[in-house]
Design an enzyme around this catalytic site. Sequence first.
Site, short mmCIF file in Angstrom:
data_model
loop_
_atom_site.label_atom_id
_atom_site.label_comp_id
_atom_site.label_asym_id
_atom_site.label_seq_id
_atom_site.Cartn_x
_atom_site.Cartn_y
_atom_site.Cartn_z
N GLY A 22 -12.09 -58.60 0.56
CA GLY A 22 -13.06 -57.84 -0.22
C GLY A 22 -14.07 -57.12 0.65
O GLY A 22 -15.26 -57.07 0.33
N ASN A 24 -14.42 -53.91 1.55
CA ASN A 24 -14.69 -52.48 1.44
C ASN A 24 -16.03 -52.16 0.81
O ASN A 24 -16.47 -51.02 0.80
CB ASN A 24 -13.56 -51.77 0.66
CG ASN A 24 -13.47 -52.26 -0.76
OD1 ASN A 24 -13.52 -53.47 -1.01
ND2 ASN A 24 -13.32 -51.35 -1.70
N SER A 146 -21.36 -69.55 -4.92
CA SER A 146 -22.45 -68.89 -5.65
C SER A 146 -23.39 -69.94 -6.24
O SER A 146 -22.98 -71.08 -6.50
CB SER A 146 -21.85 -68.05 -6.79
OG SER A 146 -22.84 -67.64 -7.71
N TYR A 172 -16.77 -68.15 -14.62
CA TYR A 172 -17.21 -67.80 -13.27
C TYR A 172 -17.72 -69.05 -12.55
O TYR A 172 -17.38 -69.30 -11.38
CB TYR A 172 -18.30 -66.74 -13.33
CG TYR A 172 -18.83 -66.33 -11.97
CD1 TYR A 172 -18.06 -65.57 -11.10
CD2 TYR A 172 -20.12 -66.71 -11.55
CE1 TYR A 172 -18.54 -65.19 -9.86
CE2 TYR A 172 -20.61 -66.34 -10.31
CZ TYR A 172 -19.82 -65.58 -9.47
OH TYR A 172 -20.29 -65.21 -8.22
#
Length: 298
Positions: A22, A24, A146, A172
């Site tokens: 991830g 970019n 997270s 999540y």
Amino acid sequence: MSDNWTDTRIPDQSGRVAIVTGANTGLGFETARMLAERGATVVMAVRNIEKGKQAAARITGDVTVQALDLSSRDSIQSAATDLRALHPRIDLLINNAGVMYPPRQTTADGFELQFGTNHLGHFALTGLLLDRLLPVPGSRVVTVSSVGHRILADIHFDDLQWKHSYRRVAAYGQSKLANLMFTYALQRRLAPHDTTIAVAAHPGVSDTELVRNMPAALRGLFSVVAPLLTQKAEMGALPTLRAATDPAVVGGQYYGPRGLGEVRGYPKLVTSSTRSHDEAIQQRLWSVSEELTGVTFP
């Protein structure tokens, strides 16, 4: 020396190979950029090759782009084959990519998107590349979790894919709790090798593209409070970079911002929820993850 750990504290990374998923945009981009600027050979593993190439062009250093869609077992297998062929040794695997709060969707293999991408995708990728890290002294697997691992979070073995009742925030939280459990369980398996360690990090609340899937009401509120509660991606990437490069880091540790509520600030050693340390649940999750991905660790 200041107690504030900044990118100036990143040691020389010359000769080291770092794979960042991830990479970019957002946290992943800043992680890749700072590692490359310190001399690492960086592989930006991204879903969209064109966006990856555009991002790589903004980085000074030895940077390549690798196609990787963590929501597809076929793509993960293909990427791992490419990476193994190009890199006999890997020093850093940074499991950064993620999705947050989308409407219920499934991966190409039928997994709920957040659990499938954030946890199962990285679990499989790590398993397929681990033998490239094990012989390398000082190598590390860094997985980004997270603060959301504490919010409505549990591993719902009775409905891992949220087929019966989907709650995007809880889903999540499950995926981010799984990231931590994976790190702790992986570290126990790595400890006898004494070369590779597993570490976790979280970015606090960073202003990145992840918020694009927030429910409209929350997105409006977020736009108002963002200047007060969030930090730029450059700061949000620092816990990951510290976990990846600080010589003092020990396997099984967890890094996050030092400010109030770990929302923002310079990185420090933090603690995760009591639930995340439950070894019985970790082991059950590991077994289920191997079964679902078809990947068994060396």
